[in-house]
Scaffold this motif. Structure first.
Motif, PDB file in Angstrom:
ATOM      1  N   LEU A   1       0.837  -1.212   0.000  1.00 45.11           N
ATOM      2  CA  LEU A   1       0.000   0.000   0.000  1.00 45.11           C
ATOM      3  C   LEU A   1       0.867   1.254   0.000  1.00 45.11           C
ATOM      4  CD1 LEU A   1      -2.420  -1.869   0.535  1.00 45.11           C
ATOM      5  CD2 LEU A   1      -3.133  -0.318   2.348  1.00 45.11           C
ATOM      6  N   LYS A   2       1.873   1.216   0.849  1.00 48.47           N
ATOM      7  CA  LYS A   2       2.727   2.387   0.992  1.00 48.47           C
ATOM      8  C   LYS A   2       3.386   2.747  -0.344  1.00 48.47           C
ATOM      9  CE  LYS A   2       6.531   3.889   3.911  1.00 48.47           C
ATOM     10  NZ  LYS A   2       7.590   3.408   4.777  1.00 48.47           N
TER      11      LYS A   2
ATOM     12  N   GLU B   1      -3.060  12.072  -2.532  1.00 46.98           N
ATOM     13  CA  GLU B   1      -3.744  12.955  -1.585  1.00 46.98           C
ATOM     14  C   GLU B   1      -4.930  12.189  -1.011  1.00 46.98           C
ATOM     15  OE1 GLU B   1      -2.912  16.074  -0.856  1.00 46.98           O
ATOM     16  OE2 GLU B   1      -1.213  16.087  -2.232  1.00 46.98           O
ATOM     17  N   GLY B   2      -5.348  12.583   0.177  1.00 48.13           N
ATOM     18  CA  GLY B   2      -6.476  11.912   0.827  1.00 48.13           C
ATOM     19  C   GLY B   2      -7.720  11.843  -0.051  1.00 48.13           C
ATOM     20  N   ALA B   3      -8.012  12.943  -0.773  1.00 53.02           N
ATOM     21  CA  ALA B   3      -9.238  12.982  -1.589  1.00 53.02           C
ATOM     22  C   ALA B   3      -9.192  11.900  -2.673  1.00 53.02           C
ATOM     23  CB  ALA B   3      -9.393  14.345  -2.233  1.00 53.02           C
ATOM     24  N   ASP B   4      -8.010  11.656  -3.238  1.00 51.02           N
ATOM     25  CA  ASP B   4      -7.891  10.611  -4.254  1.00 51.02           C
ATOM     26  C   ASP B   4      -7.869   9.219  -3.618  1.00 51.02           C
ATOM     27  OD1 ASP B   4      -8.048  11.907  -6.637  1.00 51.02           O
ATOM     28  OD2 ASP B   4      -5.906  12.350  -6.753  1.00 51.02           O
ATOM     29  N   PHE B   5      -7.165   9.114  -2.496  1.00 49.24           N
ATOM     30  CA  PHE B   5      -7.096   7.809  -1.828  1.00 49.24           C
ATOM     31  C   PHE B   5      -8.502   7.302  -1.484  1.00 49.24           C
ATOM     32  CE2 PHE B   5      -6.681   4.853   1.637  1.00 49.24           C
ATOM     33  CZ  PHE B   5      -5.629   4.049   1.217  1.00 49.24           C
ATOM     34  N   SER B   6      -9.367   8.233  -1.080  1.00 51.29           N
ATOM     35  CA  SER B   6     -10.729   7.816  -0.677  1.00 51.29           C
ATOM     36  C   SER B   6     -11.555   7.254  -1.827  1.00 51.29           C
ATOM     37  CB  SER B   6     -11.558   8.967  -0.108  1.00 51.29           C
ATOM     38  OG  SER B   6     -10.799  10.013   0.281  1.00 51.29           O
ATOM     39  N   LYS B   7     -11.100   7.466  -3.061  1.00 44.50           N
ATOM     40  CA  LYS B   7     -11.866   6.933  -4.201  1.00 44.50           C
ATOM     41  C   LYS B   7     -11.589   5.445  -4.432  1.00 44.50           C
ATOM     42  CE  LYS B   7     -11.625  11.382  -6.555  1.00 44.50           C
ATOM     43  NZ  LYS B   7     -10.761  12.166  -7.469  1.00 44.50           N
TER      44      LYS B   7
ATOM     45  N   HIS C   1      -8.256  -5.199   9.576  1.00 44.57           N
ATOM     46  CA  HIS C   1      -8.131  -4.235  10.667  1.00 44.57           C
ATOM     47  C   HIS C   1      -6.740  -3.594  10.655  1.00 44.57           C
ATOM     48  CE1 HIS C   1      -8.931  -2.270  14.435  1.00 44.57           C
ATOM     49  NE2 HIS C   1      -7.797  -2.750  14.909  1.00 44.57           N
ATOM     50  N   ALA C   2      -5.728  -4.422  10.409  1.00 47.80           N
ATOM     51  CA  ALA C   2      -4.357  -3.897  10.360  1.00 47.80           C
ATOM     52  C   ALA C   2      -4.231  -2.875   9.223  1.00 47.80           C
ATOM     53  CB  ALA C   2      -3.359  -5.042  10.165  1.00 47.80           C
ATOM     54  N   LEU C   3      -4.839  -3.197   8.079  1.00 41.03           N
ATOM     55  CA  LEU C   3      -4.759  -2.272   6.941  1.00 41.03           C
ATOM     56  C   LEU C   3      -5.484  -0.967   7.254  1.00 41.03           C
ATOM     57  CD1 LEU C   3      -5.264  -4.633   3.856  1.00 41.03           C
ATOM     58  CD2 LEU C   3      -3.176  -3.493   4.615  1.00 41.03           C
ATOM     59  N   ARG C   4      -6.642  -1.082   7.880  1.00 35.82           N
ATOM     60  CA  ARG C   4      -7.395   0.140   8.193  1.00 35.82           C
ATOM     61  C   ARG C   4      -6.617   1.007   9.190  1.00 35.82           C
ATOM     62  NH1 ARG C   4     -12.218   0.391   6.173  1.00 35.82           N
ATOM     63  NH2 ARG C   4     -12.827  -1.781   6.359  1.00 35.82           N
ATOM     64  N   THR C   5      -5.951   0.358  10.130  1.00 40.43           N
ATOM     65  CA  THR C   5      -5.152   1.096  11.111  1.00 40.43           C
ATOM     66  C   THR C   5      -3.977   1.786  10.412  1.00 40.43           C
ATOM     67  OG1 THR C   5      -5.736  -0.597  12.722  1.00 40.43           O
ATOM     68  CG2 THR C   5      -3.886   0.827  13.296  1.00 40.43           C
TER      69      THR C   5
ATOM     70  N   ILE D   1      -3.856   2.669   7.276  1.00 37.60           N
ATOM     71  CA  ILE D   1      -4.414   3.766   6.457  1.00 37.60           C
ATOM     72  C   ILE D   1      -4.741   4.968   7.350  1.00 37.60           C
ATOM     73  CG2 ILE D   1      -6.413   4.452   5.050  1.00 37.60           C
ATOM     74  CD1 ILE D   1      -6.436   1.458   4.043  1.00 37.60           C
ATOM     75  N   ALA D   2      -5.276   4.681   8.533  1.00 39.13           N
ATOM     76  CA  ALA D   2      -5.635   5.773   9.459  1.00 39.13           C
ATOM     77  C   ALA D   2      -4.395   6.566   9.865  1.00 39.13           C
ATOM     78  CB  ALA D   2      -6.342   5.203  10.685  1.00 39.13           C
ATOM     79  N   ALA D   3      -3.286   5.867  10.042  1.00 44.81           N
ATOM     80  CA  ALA D   3      -2.053   6.554  10.447  1.00 44.81           C
ATOM     81  C   ALA D   3      -1.577   7.504   9.345  1.00 44.81           C
ATOM     82  CB  ALA D   3      -0.968   5.524  10.764  1.00 44.81           C
ATOM     83  N   GLN D   4      -1.882   7.175   8.112  1.00 39.71           N
ATOM     84  CA  GLN D   4      -1.451   8.008   6.991  1.00 39.71           C
ATOM     85  C   GLN D   4      -2.475   9.093   6.648  1.00 39.71           C
ATOM     86  OE1 GLN D   4       1.399   7.892   5.354  1.00 39.71           O
ATOM     87  NE2 GLN D   4       0.967   9.121   3.522  1.00 39.71           N
ATOM     88  N   TYR D   5      -3.755   8.719   6.677  1.00 37.08           N
ATOM     89  CA  TYR D   5      -4.795   9.621   6.142  1.00 37.08           C
ATOM     90  C   TYR D   5      -5.828  10.061   7.181  1.00 37.08           C
ATOM     91  CZ  TYR D   5      -3.104   8.478   1.448  1.00 37.08           C
ATOM     92  OH  TYR D   5      -2.327   8.335   0.323  1.00 37.08           O
ATOM     93  N   GLY D   6      -5.733   9.518   8.386  1.00 37.95           N
ATOM     94  CA  GLY D   6      -6.724   9.874   9.407  1.00 37.95           C
ATOM     95  C   GLY D   6      -7.850   8.850   9.461  1.00 37.95           C
ATOM     96  N   GLN D   7      -8.515   8.816  10.619  1.00 39.50           N
ATOM     97  CA  GLN D   7      -9.521   7.783  10.868  1.00 39.50           C
ATOM     98  C   GLN D   7     -10.732   7.901   9.944  1.00 39.50           C
ATOM     99  OE1 GLN D   7      -8.550   5.391  13.318  1.00 39.50           O
ATOM    100  NE2 GLN D   7     -10.113   4.278  12.153  1.00 39.50           N
TER     101      GLN D   7
END
Ligand code: PGA
Length: 249
Positions: free
Chosen positions: A146-147, A154-160, A187-191, A193-199
């Motif tokens: 993922l990294k 950017e967060g806006a693109d990642f969210s797509k 869960h690990a992936l979501r965590t 992602i949260a560290a990079q882009y926020g919860q």
């Protein structure tokens, strides 16, 4: 509220006629409105399957695109070609392409950028081999995928994006990750992602599980808190099986 998604991946299977019959069967089957159904079909069938499914909330995905915009790449398909057919999704980084076509994280990063630029939604695949799983390094391995391919966004693109976690040892093998193994990785992936882009962004991303999903195991897997659906190979080739999977949320 995250999207619940049942995505099929036909891989290199079915004739045109068989594909059309399958699409018609899925169209006429009773499907829950809250589940987004996507079919990853072979390139030559994209237009035909799209035309069959267009009015019926079944979306079509390409299984790959090339990492250059256009040019002298005989036999390849560009993002703009896929988009010009009216297609909105593309599978990027499936483990079979990573292995057989030697697609690197770096190359996949370019594909993701081109897809987003063309307003195609990438279904980005990640997952570890059996060796990596046995060594216990699966979380680090998948996070690194993922990294290297996604975290420049950017967060806006990642969210797509849609993410599909597919442990290679469970693809086409009949062996499935246990619901708990799937949940742990999601869960690990979501965590991560949260560290990079926020919860908020992490909570909004649909993460699909792939690897021998069948009517008999889909409910339990999809029932895990961080599993938002499946990317389904073999079982997406049969209308009855895939319909049951669509009903497994
Ligand atoms: P499978 O394939 O369901 O046949 O294991 C999944 C995939 O490769 O996407």
């Amino acid at each position: 509220m995250r999207k619940q998604i049942a995505a099929g991946n036909w891989k290199m299977n079915l004739s045109l006629e068989e594909g059309q019959t399958l699409c018609h069967a899925l169209k006429s089957a009773d499907r829950p409105q809250n589940v987004l159904t996507i079919l990853g079909v072979p390139c030559p069938y994209l237009k035909s399957m799209h035309d069959i499914c267009i009015d019926d909330s079944i979306c079509i995905a390409a299984q790959n695109v090339h990492h250059e915009k256009n040019g002298a790449y005989t036999g390849e398909t560009s993002v703009s070609m896929v988009k010009s057919l009216g297609i909105d999704y593309v599978i990027i980084g499936h483990s079979e392409r990573r292995e057989y076509q030697k697609e690197s994280n770096e190359m996949l990063k370019t594909k993701v950028d081109l897809a987003l630029e063309a307003s195609l939604t990438p279904i980005f695949c990640c997952g570890e081999s059996l060796d990596v799983r046995k060594s216990g390094a699966q979380n680090d391995f998948v996070s690194q995928q993922l990294k290297e391919s996604l975290f420049h966004l950017e967060g806006a693109d990642f969210s797509k994006l849609i993410i599909a976690y597919e442990p290679i040892w469970a693809i086409g093998t009949g062996e499935t990750a246990s619901p708990q193994q799937a949940q742990d990785m999601h869960h690990a992936l979501r965590t991560f992602i949260a560290a990079q882009y926020g919860q908020d962004i992490a909570n909004g991303i649909s993460i699909l599980y792939g690897g021998s999903v069948k009517p008999g195991n889909a409910k339990e897997i999809f029932g895990q808190a961080d599993v938002d659906g499946g990317l389904v190979g073999g079982a997406s080739l049969k209308a009855d099986d895939f319909t049951q999977i669509i009903h497994s949320f």
